[in-house]
Each structure stands twice: as structure tokens, then as C-alpha cells.
Design a protein around this motif. Structure first.
Motif, PDB file in Angstrom:
ATOM      1  N   TYR A 265       0.843  -1.181   0.000  1.00 61.03           N
ATOM      2  CA  TYR A 265       0.000   0.000   0.000  1.00 61.03           C
ATOM      3  C   TYR A 265       0.884   1.238   0.000  1.00 61.03           C
ATOM      4  O   TYR A 265       1.938   1.255   0.635  1.00 61.03           O
ATOM      5  CB  TYR A 265      -0.898   0.041   1.240  1.00 61.03           C
ATOM      6  CG  TYR A 265      -2.000  -0.986   1.209  1.00 61.03           C
ATOM      7  CD1 TYR A 265      -3.175  -0.743   0.510  1.00 61.03           C
ATOM      8  CD2 TYR A 265      -1.844  -2.203   1.859  1.00 61.03           C
ATOM      9  CE1 TYR A 265      -4.186  -1.688   0.465  1.00 61.03           C
ATOM     10  CE2 TYR A 265      -2.849  -3.158   1.816  1.00 61.03           C
ATOM     11  CZ  TYR A 265      -4.015  -2.893   1.124  1.00 61.03           C
ATOM     12  OH  TYR A 265      -4.991  -3.831   1.071  1.00 61.03           O
ATOM     13  N   SER A 267       0.500   5.818  -0.386  1.00 59.59           N
ATOM     14  CA  SER A 267      -0.443   6.936  -0.401  1.00 59.59           C
ATOM     15  C   SER A 267       0.332   8.252  -0.396  1.00 59.59           C
ATOM     16  O   SER A 267       1.555   8.263  -0.259  1.00 59.59           O
ATOM     17  CB  SER A 267      -1.364   6.876   0.820  1.00 59.59           C
ATOM     18  OG  SER A 267      -0.616   7.042   2.010  1.00 59.59           O
ATOM     19  N   ASP A 296       9.856  -0.289   3.225  1.00 64.11           N
ATOM     20  CA  ASP A 296       9.049   0.922   3.310  1.00 64.11           C
ATOM     21  C   ASP A 296       9.933   2.160   3.151  1.00 64.11           C
ATOM     22  O   ASP A 296      11.146   2.111   3.330  1.00 64.11           O
ATOM     23  CB  ASP A 296       8.210   0.985   4.586  1.00 64.11           C
ATOM     24  CG  ASP A 296       9.022   0.894   5.871  1.00 64.11           C
ATOM     25  OD1 ASP A 296      10.250   1.008   5.809  1.00 64.11           O
ATOM     26  OD2 ASP A 296       8.422   0.712   6.935  1.00 64.11           O
ATOM     27  N   MET A 421       0.766  -1.292  -5.355  1.00 63.35           N
ATOM     28  CA  MET A 421       0.171  -0.198  -4.567  1.00 63.35           C
ATOM     29  C   MET A 421      -0.882   0.553  -5.383  1.00 63.35           C
ATOM     30  O   MET A 421      -1.939   0.909  -4.865  1.00 63.35           O
ATOM     31  CB  MET A 421       1.278   0.761  -4.114  1.00 63.35           C
ATOM     32  CG  MET A 421       2.204   0.149  -3.072  1.00 63.35           C
ATOM     33  SD  MET A 421       3.435   1.314  -2.448  1.00 63.35           S
ATOM     34  CE  MET A 421       4.527   1.458  -3.863  1.00 63.35           C
ATOM     35  N   GLU A 422      -0.605   0.780  -6.665  1.00 64.93           N
ATOM     36  CA  GLU A 422      -1.559   1.526  -7.487  1.00 64.93           C
ATOM     37  C   GLU A 422      -2.813   0.716  -7.774  1.00 64.93           C
ATOM     38  O   GLU A 422      -3.914   1.248  -7.816  1.00 64.93           O
ATOM     39  CB  GLU A 422      -0.890   1.945  -8.805  1.00 64.93           C
ATOM     40  CG  GLU A 422       0.149   3.049  -8.620  1.00 64.93           C
ATOM     41  CD  GLU A 422       0.851   3.453  -9.916  1.00 64.93           C
ATOM     42  OE1 GLU A 422       1.397   4.561  -9.959  1.00 64.93           O
ATOM     43  OE2 GLU A 422       0.869   2.645 -10.875  1.00 64.93           O
ATOM     44  N   ARG A 424      -3.705  -2.053  -5.971  1.00 56.26           N
ATOM     45  CA  ARG A 424      -4.175  -2.672  -4.730  1.00 56.26           C
ATOM     46  C   ARG A 424      -4.459  -4.156  -4.908  1.00 56.26           C
ATOM     47  O   ARG A 424      -5.525  -4.666  -4.564  1.00 56.26           O
ATOM     48  CB  ARG A 424      -5.410  -1.943  -4.200  1.00 56.26           C
ATOM     49  CG  ARG A 424      -5.111  -0.481  -3.918  1.00 56.26           C
ATOM     50  CD  ARG A 424      -5.922   0.084  -2.804  1.00 56.26           C
ATOM     51  NE  ARG A 424      -5.347   1.331  -2.332  1.00 56.26           N
ATOM     52  CZ  ARG A 424      -5.742   1.977  -1.246  1.00 56.26           C
ATOM     53  NH1 ARG A 424      -6.705   1.486  -0.526  1.00 56.26           N
ATOM     54  NH2 ARG A 424      -5.165   3.092  -0.873  1.00 56.26           N
TER      55      ARG A 424
END
Lengths: 435, 281
Positions: A265, A267, A296, A421-422, A424
Motif C-alpha cells: 500500500y 499513499s 518501506d 500499490m496503485e 491494490r
């Protein structure tokens, strides 16, 4: 702009003998690592030093002379037998500055295609925004130029495949700017891992945290997207392409493979300033052998900085700071007296045991912060050796082993994380490139 | 503290021992972050760097510990002195030149909980007492966790006992011969007491006479047993640099302390130990 056939082979700061000493010093730092046989991309460094004849000279053109390009150029100017024959940038102040740094000797142009057409240029060093890597690499191979491309490989997985295929089919040398391949601390750490000092690797954790907006002030508003290309999805894969690709590359190298799949994920939760790329990314990659990489990267907190932690049941290696932590430190043997006391207690009451004695030494620094993998390291971070290896490979005309695989695997892994991430959803490894 | 910690906890299930080990390690890491003068980020190291520039704010704990050290300096007639850090460094690193020391240059402001140095170059050194402070806190932690029998040793030089060994009425702790590791020169029977041992050896100098700034001579060890591990550290460090008369004066301020000193002399080409001094032991 004037075109000097002899280009810039150095400046007042770095005479040829000084550059040779520099190369010798950084090459010497590699000596003694038992893992050398597992580092075939170092093979160009074993070549004899270049002579002074024009045929020994490698003539390179730089495309993109912004901050990273100028950093590479400084190394090129210090590398024996390398001539910076051309510089290219479509932003005039950068171009003029780079041209001046060559003493005005390099050919300067805002159009990289001009360098492609120059017969006197052997190879190109590409340090442009990510979206330009693929078209420039493909054009360079088509023009039969050797290529050194900054990481990450390309903006899309399809482009990664195209460039890797073209590189593997080309008779020209291809290098990627993953300087850790040439960093003696990483070699030594790999040696520890291969000797089993960590036990089987059970997890790799990597992070790169900063507290900054990643912006540069453009000289005029119309240059916003060009100056801050990293923030716009049309040109950039954001944190995954610019930062994560380094640590994905290291992970692929250590685990000797590509990720099987990933989930994650991301953002924009702090820098809501019109950017189009995530300001925080959080991805878990699955590798063969049920080993995961947890990655991360934050743009809003720098407390943890950056690190790659390789963990096994016997210990942890932190690669960026070059430190080893044993789960049970081997350097502290049990106190003979205490061991005897414990033995006696297991069999009943203990008699007098000689347990008390002075330490005979002052309190000194603790080694609780880990043991350095390479003592008193003050050497090259790999960039100098990386450039020297590329120059030697160009001189010999021999492709450097494994280099295309390193570029492809890390470039694709970064984009897999971004897709996860884009979109999901879990993203599987998209397969190898055609050879 | 850059030394080995040994914990003997008879009868404790391994899982409880592992959990206790984690708690102990965490507490020691806190102690290190507060009391180290070597770790750059430690509170004491920061104070040493900054206190000559003005009042440096301290944590409640470190302020109390430094105040306690000053009280021990008074109780030992100046023999125990944590202001000798720079002097110690000069001797250890064979540096020449004057080193600043002395409590007269140190201001501990209780109202503002700060420390300041009147002279540049002064360095506080908790090396002679830090292990005692850490042991006292460890003893409290172990007792809070219900441990009734424990032997705790910091690198053999600082030992704490809780209760007695399970099948006896004390822990029989031998003072090890410098030249025969299997020989006990003296036995302290400890129960809820501590022992600290300091040594002087010309080949490993690290203790200083606060009044002369010299290293005492000879090859000697001095061990002190008492109820508090902090007092034991203070006394073993202070007494070894003082003569017997001065020792008696200091010990008058520390009731219930026991002490013994051994010295080594060459006998037949080999070092032999003899008891050089004792107090209530």
C-alpha cells in the motif's frame, strides 16, 4: 559550440598518475574477500591499466548533467584512460556548467541524438529522468554505442524488457548504475552470509526514510514539471524507482533471484502539494524459499534513516552502515567461575568458587552498536569502481557478466511494487526478458 | 559498560529466564544511554561536551546519581572522585599536559536540575561506580519479579547476590588469585550483599590517586563486601589508593563493610599472594 577531438581527459585536480593511484587504492580494498568468485561483474577491473596510446582511450558522452550526471562526470574525469568527449543536456545552465568543467574540451549539445551520430564517441552515460532511459538506451544500442545507464532501468515493465533484450542482443557493453555491486563492504557482507554466519536468511528488511518534500525550485513556473520530474507519474516511478530500486537490487543479489510476487500500500498522506507519486510506500516481496523482503520508505520522517537488514537465526547484518550483530555474540566466552558455580548448583550446594576479580582495565567504548564488517572503512561507495569497470569493459569490448540481469530484476521489482500499490492487488513476477 | 554480565537464577523456568533476560538487557541499555561517557549520544557524554558552555539540563535519574557521587566524594575524604575523567584519559592514552578535575569546578543546581563546569576540559566519569548503580537497579528488578535466589556478576569485578544459594544460607564467593584462576584467596559468604574488587597492576593502569593524580604502585587487589553494590564500588575504588589509616577513617562512614586486600610479591621467581590488609573480614 566547439568540438575538440581530444575531449576532456582530466583537469587540474586529477592528473593521470593521481587517477591511477585512486583506482589502485579502491581496487585494493576488494582484496581478500573469499566471495570474489561470486562477483563476476568485477572481471573488467582485472584488466591491465590503460596505456597512453589513443587506442587505449575510452571516449564517452554524458546525457543529462544535472546533479547525478555531474557526480558521475566527476568520477569519469578521475578514471584512467577515460575521456569525456561529449556532454548533453536540454537545460542550458547545466550544459554550460558541465562543458566548463571539462575545460571547454568536450562537445556540448542539447540534443542527445547528435552524440549518437558522433563516430568518435564509444559509449554513453545516461543520467536523465526515468522515462527517458528506455528510448535513449534503445537509440544508443541502435547506434552501436556502449551504454552506462543510471538506475532504475525504465519507467514501465515493457520498457525494461525491451531494453534488457536489446542489451543482451547488442554487441556493445551495458552497465547499470547500481554502485553497490562494486562496494567492498557489500562484498564482505555477502561473504559473511555465504559462509553461513547468519544461518539461513529468514527475512530482509529495508527502508529509506527522509523528511523532505523532494522538490527543487524551478527558475520559472513553466519548468516545474521538468525540474520536479520525480514527482510526476508521467516521468517517474517515485520512491520505488529512485530509492527502493537500490535495495531491491541488493535483495535480489543476496537472494540470487527475482521476487515471485508482492503486495503493498502507498499513499500521499503528508506532501499534498499536487504531486502524483506516493510520498510513502510500503511493500512486502515474496522470494523463493519462503523469504520475504519488507520494504518501506517515508518522505515525512527521517528518524530511522536508510538501511538494509539481513536477518537469520544467528545474526543480523546491516549493509548500509556495514555492521554485524550476532544473536549470541561469540566474542564473550562464559566466565569460567560462573560456569563452575552453575555446574555445582545443578548437583547440590556450591562450595567456594573463585568468582570475584578485578577487570584490570578501564571502562571503554561498548561494541553494542555492532561490529564493523570492514574496519575503518573510508573507501569508495562503489561509484568509482563501477565507472572504472565500465570503462575497462568498453575498452575490451566484452559484455560484463550478469549486469543486464541485475538491471532488469531490480528495475522490474521496483515497478511491481508500484503496480501493487496503485492497483491494490498482488502482482506476480512478469517473467524474464527475451534473449 | 562493555563488560560481560552473568546471571545465575537457580530454579527459574527457562521461559521465565528468557523474559527476564530481555527485561535486564533493556534496563542495562537504558543505563548505558544515561551513564556512558563514550557513546556519543549518551546523556553523560553530552553533558561532558556541553556543560562548560553553560548549565546542561539533566534527567532526574542522572542528576540524583551525580549528586550521590558528590556525597561519596565527601564521605571518602576525596578518595572517590568522578571528576577525574580527563586525568584518567591522559594517563590511559599517555597524553601529556594538565587535565582539569575537581568538584570545585562542577556546579550541580538542584533547583534547575542542571550541571555546569567552570572549566573547559573537565569530564565526569562514572566508570568506577556505574556497574554498582546498574547492579542496584538490577537487584530491584529481580526482586520485583519474585526472584528469591540470584547471583549476578558484572565481569567478575562487581557481584550482587539475592538471598542465598538454594541449599545453603549464603553464596560462597571466592576472591580469585591473579595468577591461579582456580584458587580462592578469601571467601565472602554473601546473602543479599555485594562484593566489588579493584586491582592495581603496573601493566594495566587505570586507577588514580585523586590527591596526587598518580597511579598507585604495586600489584594488589582490594575487595569490599557490603549491603549496597554502589557502596561496594565506591569503597573498592577509594580504599585501594589510600593507606590503612585513611582507610579506617573512610570505613567509619560505611558501617557493615568488610574488606580484604592481597598483594603479590616474587617468591622463588613466581608471584605469591599475601594478605596485606583486612577489615571485619
Amino acid at each position: 559550440m566547439p568540438h575538440d577531438d581530444f575531449g576532456a581527459t582530466g583537469d587540474a585536480r586529477f592528473s593521470l598518475p593521481a587517477r591511477r593511484d585512486f583506482l589502485k587504492a579502491i581496487a585494493a580494498s576488494l582484496g581478500g574477500a573469499a566471495v570474489l568468485g561470486e562477483l563476476p561483474w568485477l572481471s573488467p577491473l582485472r584488466a591491465a591499466p590503460p596505456g597512453r596510446s589513443p587506442s587505449d582511450r575510452v571516449r564517452l558522452g554524458l546525457i543529462g548533467v544535472g546533479s547525478r550526471g555531474r557526480f558521475l562526470m566527476d568520477h569519469l574525469l578521475r578514471t584512467p584512460g577515460v575521456e569525456v568527449a561529449g556532454v548533453c543536456d536540454d537545460y542550458a545552465p547545466h550544459l554550460e556548467s558541465a562543458h566548463a568543467a571539462t575545460g571547454g574540451k568536450a562537445f556540448a549539445t542539447p540534443d542527445y541524438r547528435v552524440l549518437l551520430d558522433m563516430q568518435g564517441i564509444d559509449g554513453l552515460v545516461i543520467a536523465t529522468p526515468l522515462h527517458l532511459h528506455a528510448p535513449m538506451c534503445l537509440a544508443a544500442f541502435a547506434a552501436e554505442k556502449h551504454v552506462f545507464c543510471e538506475k532504475s532501468l525504465a519507467l514501465t515493465i515493457d520498457d525494461c524488457k525491451r531494453v534488457a533484450t536489446a542489451a543482451s542482443r547488442s554487441s556493445r557493453v551495458f552497465h547499470i548504475g547500481h554502485q553497490r555491486l562494486f562496494d567492498a563492504r557489500f562484498h564482505k557482507a555477502l561473504d559473511h552470509m555465504r559462509r553461513g554466519d547468519l544461518g539461513p536468511i529468514t527475512q530482509i528488511r529495508a527502508y529509506w526514510h527522509r523528511n523532505l518534500d523532494w522538490r527543487r525550485a524551478p527558475p520559472s513556473p513553466d519548468l516545474e514539471r521538468r525540474f520536479n520530474w520525480r514527482l510526476y507519474r508521467e516521468y517517474s516511478a517515485g520512491l520505488m524507482g529512485e530509492l527502493a530500486s537500490h535495495h531491491l537490487h541488493v535483495t535480489n543479489w543476496i537472494l540470487d533471484g527475482s521476487p515471485l510476487a508482492c503486495i503493498g500500500y502507498g499513499s500521499i498522506n503528508y506532501w499534498r502539494d499536487g504531486r502524483e507519486v506516493f510520498d510513502n510506500v510500503n511493500v512486502v516481496y515474496r522470494y523463493a524459499g519462503d523469504v520475504q523482503l519488507v520494504y518501506d520508505s517515508l518522505s515525512s520522517n527521517k528518524h530511522h534513516g536508510m538501511e538494509v537488514q539481513v536477518m537469520g537465526p544467528k545474526g543480523t547484518i546491516e549493509l548500509e552502515t556495514g555492521r554485524m550483530f550476532w544473536e549470541t555474540p561469540p566474542e564473550v566466552p562464559p566466565s569460567p567461575g560462573v560456569a563452575e558455580l552453575a555446574r555445582q548448583l545443578e548437583n547440590g550446594p556450591a562450595a567456594t568458587v573463585p568468582l570475584a576479580a578485578p577487570t584490570w582495565s578501564a571502562e571503554l567504548e561498548s561494541t553494542a552498536d555492532g561490529v564493523p564488517i570492514v574496519a575503518n572503512w573510508a573507501g569508495d561507495d562503489g561509484t568509482g569502481l563501477s565507472i572504472a569497470a565500465f570503462a575497462n569493459a568498453v575498452r575490451s569490448g566484452e559484455q560484463t557478466p550478469h549486469m543486464i540481469d541485475h538491471a532488469y530484476r531490480s528495475g522490474v521489482a521496483a515497478l511491481m511494487g508500484l503496480q501493487a500499490m496503485e492497483q491494490r492487488r498482488e502482482i506476480a513476477w512478469p517473467g524474464n526478458y527475451a534473449v | 559498560m562493555n563488560t560481560r554480565l552473568s546471571l545465575v537464577l537457580p530454579g527459574l523456568p527457562p521461559e521465565d529466564g528468557e523474559a527476564l533476560g530481555v527485561a535486564v538487557a533493556r534496563q542495562l541499555a537504558d543505563d548505558e544511554r544515561r551513564m556512558s561517557r563514550f557513546a556519543p549520544g549518551a546523556e553523560l557524554a553530552s553533558a561532558n561536551r556541553a556543560a562548560a558552555n553553560g548549565p546542561f539540563p539533566l534527567s532526574e535519574k542522572l542528576f540524583e546519581e551525580l549528586s550521590m557521587c558528590r556525597a561519596h566524594w565527601v564521605r571518602t575524604g576525596g578518595a572517590f572522585d568522578i571528576t577525574l575523567g580527563a586525568v584518567n584519559d591522559n594517563l590511559r592514552l599517555a597524553k601529556s599536559g594538565d587535565a582539569v578535575s575537581g568538584w570545585e569546578h562542577v556546579d550541580l543546581d538542584a533547583a534547575r536540575r542542571t550541571v555546569s563546569f567552570a572549566r573547559e576540559g573537565l569530564r565526569l566519569d562514572l566508570g568506577g561506580i556505574g556497574k554498582g548503580i546498574a547492579l542496584a537497579a538490577l537487584g530491584q528488578l529481580l526482586r520485583e519479579r519474585g526472584v528469591a535466589h540470584a547471583f549476578v556478576s558484572f565481569g567478575d569485578s562487581s557481584i550482587l547476590t539475592i538471598g542465598s544459594q538454594p541449599s545453603g544460607d549464603h553464596w560462597p564467593v571466592g576472591i580469585r588469585d591473579r595468577f591461579d584462576a582456580e584458587l580462592s584467596l578469601h571467601t565472602f559468604g554473601l546473602s543479599d550483599r555485594s562484593v566489588s574488587t579493584s586491582g592495581i597492576d603496573p601493566t594495566a593502569p587505570h586507577l588514580i590517586d585523586a590527591s596526587t593524580h598518580d597511579m598507585p604502585g604495586g600489584r594488589r587487589t582490594l575487595s569490599i563486601a557490603c549491603d549496597c553494590p554502589i557502596d561496594a564500588e565506591v569503597l573498592s575504588t577509594a580504599l585501594i589508593v589510600r593507606n590503612p589509616t585513611a582507610r579506617a577513617a573512610i570505613l567509619a562512614n560505611y558501617p557493615a563493610a568488610q574488606g580484604v586486600e592481597f598483594a603479590w610479591h616474587e617468591v622463588g621467581g613466581r608471584p605469591a599472594a599475601e594478605k596485606a590488609w583486612s577489615h571485619a573480614a
